[in-house]
Write a protein that holds these residues in place. Structure first.
Motif, PDB file in Angstrom:
ATOM      1  N   SER A   1      10.807   4.515  -5.152  1.00 24.83           N
ATOM      2  CA  SER A   1      10.016   3.786  -4.159  1.00 24.83           C
ATOM      3  C   SER A   1      10.531   2.359  -4.004  1.00 24.83           C
ATOM      4  CB  SER A   1       8.528   3.808  -4.503  1.00 24.83           C
ATOM      5  OG  SER A   1       8.337   3.452  -5.837  1.00 24.83           O
ATOM      6  N   PHE A   2      11.064   1.813  -5.100  1.00 25.63           N
ATOM      7  CA  PHE A   2      11.629   0.469  -5.022  1.00 25.63           C
ATOM      8  C   PHE A   2      12.891   0.466  -4.165  1.00 25.63           C
ATOM      9  CE2 PHE A   2      13.046  -3.592  -6.805  1.00 25.63           C
ATOM     10  CZ  PHE A   2      11.839  -4.265  -6.744  1.00 25.63           C
ATOM     11  N   ALA A   3      13.727   1.480  -4.388  1.00 22.10           N
ATOM     12  CA  ALA A   3      14.951   1.598  -3.597  1.00 22.10           C
ATOM     13  C   ALA A   3      14.608   1.809  -2.127  1.00 22.10           C
ATOM     14  CB  ALA A   3      15.800   2.754  -4.123  1.00 22.10           C
ATOM     15  N   VAL A   4      13.606   2.655  -1.877  1.00 22.67           N
ATOM     16  CA  VAL A   4      13.192   2.912  -0.501  1.00 22.67           C
ATOM     17  C   VAL A   4      12.758   1.604   0.169  1.00 22.67           C
ATOM     18  CG1 VAL A   4      11.363   3.973   0.897  1.00 22.67           C
ATOM     19  CG2 VAL A   4      12.600   5.332  -0.783  1.00 22.67           C
ATOM     20  N   CYS A   5      12.105   0.751  -0.608  1.00 23.97           N
ATOM     21  CA  CYS A   5      11.664  -0.549  -0.098  1.00 23.97           C
ATOM     22  C   CYS A   5      12.828  -1.405   0.365  1.00 23.97           C
ATOM     23  CB  CYS A   5      10.964  -1.322  -1.203  1.00 23.97           C
ATOM     24  SG  CYS A   5       9.247  -1.117  -1.107  1.00 23.97           S
ATOM     25  N   ALA A   6      13.830  -1.494  -0.497  1.00 19.03           N
ATOM     26  CA  ALA A   6      14.994  -2.307  -0.162  1.00 19.03           C
ATOM     27  C   ALA A   6      15.665  -1.750   1.089  1.00 19.03           C
ATOM     28  CB  ALA A   6      15.972  -2.323  -1.331  1.00 19.03           C
ATOM     29  N   ILE A   7      15.767  -0.417   1.133  1.00 19.59           N
ATOM     30  CA  ILE A   7      16.400   0.222   2.287  1.00 19.59           C
ATOM     31  C   ILE A   7      15.551  -0.015   3.539  1.00 19.59           C
ATOM     32  CG2 ILE A   7      17.057   2.453   3.277  1.00 19.59           C
ATOM     33  CD1 ILE A   7      17.725   3.270   0.308  1.00 19.59           C
ATOM     34  N   THR A   8      14.226   0.070   3.364  1.00 13.84           N
ATOM     35  CA  THR A   8      13.328  -0.191   4.489  1.00 13.84           C
ATOM     36  C   THR A   8      13.574  -1.590   5.038  1.00 13.84           C
ATOM     37  OG1 THR A   8      11.673   1.162   3.413  1.00 13.84           O
ATOM     38  CG2 THR A   8      10.898  -0.251   5.178  1.00 13.84           C
ATOM     39  N   GLY A   9      13.705  -2.554   4.113  1.00 13.02           N
ATOM     40  CA  GLY A   9      13.950  -3.937   4.525  1.00 13.02           C
ATOM     41  C   GLY A   9      15.218  -4.053   5.347  1.00 13.02           C
ATOM     42  N   ILE A  10      16.284  -3.413   4.859  1.00 17.31           N
ATOM     43  CA  ILE A  10      17.561  -3.482   5.571  1.00 17.31           C
ATOM     44  C   ILE A  10      17.449  -2.780   6.919  1.00 17.31           C
ATOM     45  CG2 ILE A  10      19.972  -2.748   5.533  1.00 17.31           C
ATOM     46  CD1 ILE A  10      19.816  -2.963   2.451  1.00 17.31           C
ATOM     47  N   PHE A  11      16.853  -1.577   6.863  1.00 17.26           N
ATOM     48  CA  PHE A  11      16.781  -0.760   8.071  1.00 17.26           C
ATOM     49  C   PHE A  11      15.953  -1.434   9.163  1.00 17.26           C
ATOM     50  CE2 PHE A  11      14.990   2.691  10.625  1.00 17.26           C
ATOM     51  CZ  PHE A  11      16.144   3.359  10.962  1.00 17.26           C
ATOM     52  N   PHE A  12      14.755  -1.901   8.790  1.00 11.51           N
ATOM     53  CA  PHE A  12      13.864  -2.465   9.801  1.00 11.51           C
ATOM     54  C   PHE A  12      14.146  -3.940  10.068  1.00 11.51           C
ATOM     55  CE2 PHE A  12      11.391   1.268   8.488  1.00 11.51           C
ATOM     56  CZ  PHE A  12      11.225   1.832   9.733  1.00 11.51           C
ATOM     57  N   GLY A  13      14.904  -4.588   9.153  1.00 12.00           N
ATOM     58  CA  GLY A  13      15.250  -5.980   9.380  1.00 12.00           C
ATOM     59  C   GLY A  13      16.502  -6.093  10.234  1.00 12.00           C
ATOM     60  N   TRP A  14      17.283  -5.016  10.250  1.00 14.23           N
ATOM     61  CA  TRP A  14      18.584  -5.068  10.904  1.00 14.23           C
ATOM     62  C   TRP A  14      18.477  -5.366  12.390  1.00 14.23           C
ATOM     63  CZ3 TRP A  14      23.492  -5.455   9.560  1.00 14.23           C
ATOM     64  CH2 TRP A  14      24.465  -5.213  10.516  1.00 14.23           C
TER      65      TRP A  14
ATOM     66  N   VAL B   1       3.106   8.790 -14.892  1.00 11.92           N
ATOM     67  CA  VAL B   1       4.000   8.003 -14.040  1.00 11.92           C
ATOM     68  C   VAL B   1       5.433   8.301 -14.441  1.00 11.92           C
ATOM     69  CG1 VAL B   1       4.686   5.703 -13.342  1.00 11.92           C
ATOM     70  CG2 VAL B   1       2.294   6.207 -13.776  1.00 11.92           C
ATOM     71  N   ALA B   2       6.186   8.825 -13.481  1.00  9.11           N
ATOM     72  CA  ALA B   2       7.595   9.095 -13.768  1.00  9.11           C
ATOM     73  C   ALA B   2       8.402   7.859 -13.412  1.00  9.11           C
ATOM     74  CB  ALA B   2       8.065  10.289 -12.952  1.00  9.11           C
ATOM     75  N   LEU B   3       9.360   7.531 -14.258  1.00  9.85           N
ATOM     76  CA  LEU B   3      10.194   6.353 -14.018  1.00  9.85           C
ATOM     77  C   LEU B   3      10.902   6.487 -12.670  1.00  9.85           C
ATOM     78  CD1 LEU B   3      11.215   3.702 -15.226  1.00  9.85           C
ATOM     79  CD2 LEU B   3      13.194   4.965 -16.077  1.00  9.85           C
ATOM     80  N   TYR B   4      11.325   7.733 -12.372  1.00  9.12           N
ATOM     81  CA  TYR B   4      12.075   7.919 -11.135  1.00  9.12           C
ATOM     82  C   TYR B   4      11.249   7.558  -9.901  1.00  9.12           C
ATOM     83  CZ  TYR B   4       9.770  12.308  -9.764  1.00  9.12           C
ATOM     84  OH  TYR B   4       8.860  13.236  -9.337  1.00  9.12           O
ATOM     85  N   SER B   5       9.914   7.761  -9.986  1.00  9.50           N
ATOM     86  CA  SER B   5       9.087   7.442  -8.822  1.00  9.50           C
ATOM     87  C   SER B   5       9.102   5.940  -8.558  1.00  9.50           C
ATOM     88  CB  SER B   5       7.656   7.959  -9.018  1.00  9.50           C
ATOM     89  OG  SER B   5       6.976   7.169  -9.960  1.00  9.50           O
ATOM     90  N   ILE B   6       9.164   5.149  -9.633  1.00  6.35           N
ATOM     91  CA  ILE B   6       9.225   3.696  -9.477  1.00  6.35           C
ATOM     92  C   ILE B   6      10.571   3.300  -8.889  1.00  6.35           C
ATOM     93  CG2 ILE B   6       9.263   1.498 -10.734  1.00  6.35           C
ATOM     94  CD1 ILE B   6       7.278   2.717 -12.689  1.00  6.35           C
ATOM     95  N   ILE B   7      11.618   3.875  -9.454  1.00  3.12           N
ATOM     96  CA  ILE B   7      12.965   3.537  -8.978  1.00  3.12           C
ATOM     97  C   ILE B   7      13.121   3.934  -7.518  1.00  3.12           C
ATOM     98  CG2 ILE B   7      15.430   4.034  -9.266  1.00  3.12           C
ATOM     99  CD1 ILE B   7      14.793   4.417 -12.285  1.00  3.12           C
TER     100      ILE B   7
ATOM    101  N   ILE C   1       0.833  -1.199   0.000  1.00  4.17           N
ATOM    102  CA  ILE C   1       0.000   0.000   0.000  1.00  4.17           C
ATOM    103  C   ILE C   1       0.867   1.247   0.000  1.00  4.17           C
ATOM    104  CG2 ILE C   1      -1.673   1.305   1.366  1.00  4.17           C
ATOM    105  CD1 ILE C   1      -2.840  -1.421   2.228  1.00  4.17           C
ATOM    106  N   GLY C   2       1.932   1.223   0.787  1.00  2.00           N
ATOM    107  CA  GLY C   2       2.833   2.371   0.857  1.00  2.00           C
ATOM    108  C   GLY C   2       3.405   2.720  -0.504  1.00  2.00           C
ATOM    109  N   VAL C   3       3.983   1.718  -1.157  1.00  3.79           N
ATOM    110  CA  VAL C   3       4.613   1.959  -2.459  1.00  3.79           C
ATOM    111  C   VAL C   3       3.575   2.384  -3.491  1.00  3.79           C
ATOM    112  CG1 VAL C   3       5.776   0.839  -4.389  1.00  3.79           C
ATOM    113  CG2 VAL C   3       6.564   0.445  -2.074  1.00  3.79           C
ATOM    114  N   ALA C   4       2.449   1.667  -3.499  1.00  2.00           N
ATOM    115  CA  ALA C   4       1.411   1.988  -4.481  1.00  2.00           C
ATOM    116  C   ALA C   4       0.951   3.432  -4.309  1.00  2.00           C
ATOM    117  CB  ALA C   4       0.235   1.028  -4.331  1.00  2.00           C
ATOM    118  N   SER C   5       0.773   3.872  -3.048  1.00  4.03           N
ATOM    119  CA  SER C   5       0.270   5.235  -2.876  1.00  4.03           C
ATOM    120  C   SER C   5       1.336   6.258  -3.237  1.00  4.03           C
ATOM    121  CB  SER C   5      -0.283   5.458  -1.465  1.00  4.03           C
ATOM    122  OG  SER C   5       0.616   4.994  -0.512  1.00  4.03           O
ATOM    123  N   VAL C   6       2.612   5.959  -2.945  1.00  8.47           N
ATOM    124  CA  VAL C   6       3.663   6.904  -3.349  1.00  8.47           C
ATOM    125  C   VAL C   6       3.648   7.071  -4.873  1.00  8.47           C
ATOM    126  CG1 VAL C   6       6.162   7.205  -3.575  1.00  8.47           C
ATOM    127  CG2 VAL C   6       5.188   6.583  -1.375  1.00  8.47           C
ATOM    128  N   ILE C   7       3.572   5.959  -5.584  1.00  5.62           N
ATOM    129  CA  ILE C   7       3.602   6.020  -7.050  1.00  5.62           C
ATOM    130  C   ILE C   7       2.370   6.739  -7.599  1.00  5.62           C
ATOM    131  CG2 ILE C   7       3.403   4.593  -9.139  1.00  5.62           C
ATOM    132  CD1 ILE C   7       5.435   2.743  -7.929  1.00  5.62           C
TER     133      ILE C   7
END
Lengths: 406, 249
Positions: free
Chosen positions: A375-388, A367-373, A30-36
């Motif tokens: 939000s996707f990057a933010v996701c990976a970082i979120t995973g690392i940050f909150f998984g750490w 839809v801007a390509l950068y918004s996809i890139i 939901i987070g990513v979808a709404s950002v995009i």
């Protein structure tokens, strides 16, 4: 090899807890979808504003008189009489970055044709005006420089004027109309341009030689503004500077004094409007980001529970040779897998809802390509940050205590 | 003649609890040779678990030396200890510790996942081989919940064998099983031992110790007895002697 094994272990753990994983992912999705979607709406409205303003001529530069204080009194800019034909001539002769320029005088009045009448505005310009505003003619032709010189009583009219003054559908070209009781011969009809961004009807105009309007209608010898077009859109800012310098020299303004004129390009107008919609975009994205953050916290929560629940498993893995770093990576990869998969699904959902918004709510989206890139990057970082944190906790467990944990 | 796998000399382990120091192991020494089947006996509080943790490289002694397969574990880091556990020791626990909802073969493969030198094909081959050794060649894809307690412990034994360890370390491996199944497991251990695998078995049940070749008895952190078992019972024979009705259960 080692990483591949860890990837397999993490994948297994996710597959074994399908429902839980899916629910955790939901926050990220939901987070990513709404950002995009929010960015697409923001970008879309920005682009439509830009397109709208550009239709008025994107490299137009206008020079208007500006009120200065003389002896403490500030005069209204409309009543300023400081802009003259000499200024126009100077600009026309000296400016290198302008392709066209015209003096402009304007007034309001009543157009009369027989029993029909219509209030409208008259613009006194030279033949360059059509090139500056990028207007074509439906029929007839533009007046000539010779007609400007001789202050001929010829005029071109817009479609709104045609509709109201020639309601019977007769061809206006060649007909006589009266503007404030001065007779004009209609020599052309402007193409339909519709409303501009500010809701003004661009077809409700009468265009005549500026000499005619100056002498026969307004009885003035100054001009209201100078309108010009820059060689290209990119040259517009430089053209503005160039024109300002010519004008300062022309009006003999010393370095310490403020200008008694203003030079503006359409570009500035666009950026003013864009910045408004940018503010809106930032606001929307901020709200969407919060949901992404909450999604991230969801991951941390579930990973934390997962570590607690699998303490014994962690102990076993350590007993059979899993190093602290292996355990850390396992849980980290698990968190990243969840968030990245969630991110991918979120991108799809975001694109889907963008199409939906465009089709069914009729909002412009882009839809801007950068918004996809991003939000996707933010996701990976979120995973690392909150998984750490949970992963770190798991890897620091003492194998003996972990094995005996019930 | 046989290589010494375990060398323990004057091993001490102390725990500090508040102001008190608990001497769990008070300086014990013994060696284990390749091919031995040793039971470590003792009641609770005898220091048995502490010794097991140290033998399993899960814990380090306070003083004294512990050498496994020629490596002194005193100077090893946490990661190096993990590698020793991975390559030299096979663990068997009282409560099996299998991964739930994971097939037998994947459970057995687990230790090899942490050894990057072993390829996927090799891993699978070894896991199947180990499961066949414990008589579960036809249960490769069963999950723990589809297996009986005895079978689960067999999977755990296969898991301990899969990395070709120098020693199998079993902690009350029969503690959760009924007599018949315990004997079956002991028969399996005796069988594996005959094939040359070194086994150290920690237990508090004297009848289990009777199946091993040597018994070390701990009390209050010291060895009070260390003797060779001259009349080793055969678990297979004992199994045949059990009443029939138990079999039908």
């Amino acid at each position: 090899m080692r990483l591949l094994n860890l990837l397999k272990i993490a994948y297994k753990a996710i597959v074994l807890n399908k429902l839980r994983t899916l629910l955790t992912m939901l926050g990220i999705i939901i987070g990513v979808a709404s950002v995009i979607a929010m960015l697409a709406i923001g970008e879309g409205s920005k682009e439509s504003i830009r397109a709208n303003i550009s239709s008025m001529g994107s490299n137009i530069i206008t020079i208007r008189p500006e009120s200065t204080s003389s002896g403490g009194v500030r005069a209204s800019a409309d009543e300023m009489q400081t802009l003259t034909l000499k200024d126009y001539e100077a600009i026309n002769a000296q400016a290198t970055l302008l392709s066209y320029a015209t003096p402009l005088v304007n007034g309001k009045g009543q157009i009369i044709n027989g029993s029909n009448n219509w209030p409208s505005s008259i613009y006194g310009v030279n033949p360059d005006y059509l090139n500056i505003k990028v207007i074509d003619l439906q029929s007839g032709s533009m007046f000539t420089d010779a007609e400007v010189k001789s202050a001929s009583k010829v005029a071109l009219i817009g479609q709104t004027v045609v509709d109201n003054v020639f309601p019977d559908g007769q061809d206006p070209v060649g007909q006589m109309i009266r503007f404030n009781n001065i007779p004009f011969k209609v020599i052309g009809v402007l193409e339909v341009k519709g409303e501009n961004t500010f809701g003004q009807d661009q077809d409700d105009v009468v265009i005549a030689p500026y000499t005619t309007v100056q002498k026969r209608i307004l009885a003035i010898d100054y001009i209201n503004q100078i309108m010009a077009s820059a060689v290209s859109e990119n040259d517009a800012p430089n053209a503005v500077t160039e024109v300002s310098e010519i004008m300062r020299a022309q009006h003999k303004i010393s370095a310490s004094d403020e200008d008694d004129f203003s030079v503006r390009s359409m570009e500035e107008l666009i950026s003013t409007f864009s910045s408004t919609s940018e503010m809106l975009t930032i606001l929307l994205v901020a709200v969407a980001s919060i949901s992404l953050l909450i999604g991230g916290i969801g991951i941390m929560n579930i990973m934390y529970v997962s570590v607690k629940e699998r303490t014994k498993e962690i102990g076993l893995r350590m007993a059979v040779g899993g190093k602290g770093s292996d355990i850390l990576m396992q849980f980290l990869i698990e968190a990243i897998l969840i968030s990245v998969t969630g991110g991918a699904l979120g991108v799809l959902l975001g694109l889907g809802s963008t199409v939906f918004i465009e089709k069914f709510i009729n909002w412009p989206t882009s839809v801007a390509l950068y918004s996809i890139i991003i939000s996707f990057a933010v996701c990976a970082i979120t995973g690392i940050f909150f998984g750490w944190y949970p992963a770190r906790k798991a890897s620091a467990l003492d194998p003996i205590t972990a094995l005996r944990y019930e | 003649m046989n290589k010494e796998i375990i060398k323990i000399e004057d091993l001490k382990r102390e725990f500090t609890m508040g102001n008190e120091t608990v001497h769990a192991l008070k300086g014990i020494s013994f060696n284990i040779k390749e091919g031995e089947f040793v039971t470590i006996m003792g009641s609770s509080g005898s220091g048995k678990s502490t010794l097991l943790n140290i033998l399993g490289c899960l814990d380090k002694p306070t003083s004294g030396t512990y050498e496994i397969d020629g490596v002194n574990m005193k100077d090893l880091s946490r990661n190096e200890l993990a590698t020793i556990r991975n390559e030299k020791i096979g663990f068997i626990f009282q409560s099996y510790n299998l991964l739930p909802r994971t097939s037998a073969i994947e459970n057995v493969e687990l230790p090899l996942l942490y050894n990057s030198k072993i390829s996927t094909e090799e891993r699978r081959k070894r896991a199947i081989n180990a499961l066949e050794m414990v008589g579960l060649g036809d249960r490769l894809h069963h999950t723990p919940s589809q297996l009986s307690g005895g079978q689960q412990q067999r999977v755990a034994i296969a898991r301990s064998l899969v990395n070709n360890p120098v020693m199998i370390l079993a902690d009350e491996a029969t503690g959760n099983l009924d007599t018949r199944t315990s004997y079956e497991i002991m028969a399996l251990f005796q069988d594996l031992n005959k094939q040359g695998i070194t086994i150290t078995f920690v237990t508090h049940e004297p009848d289990i110790a009777a199946f091993s070749k040597r018994t070390i008895v701990l009390k209050d952190g010291s060895i009070i007895k260390d003797y060779k078992n001259h009349t080793v019972l055969s678990a297979t024979e004992q199994l045949a002697g059990l009443p029939q009705e138990e079999h039908s259960l």
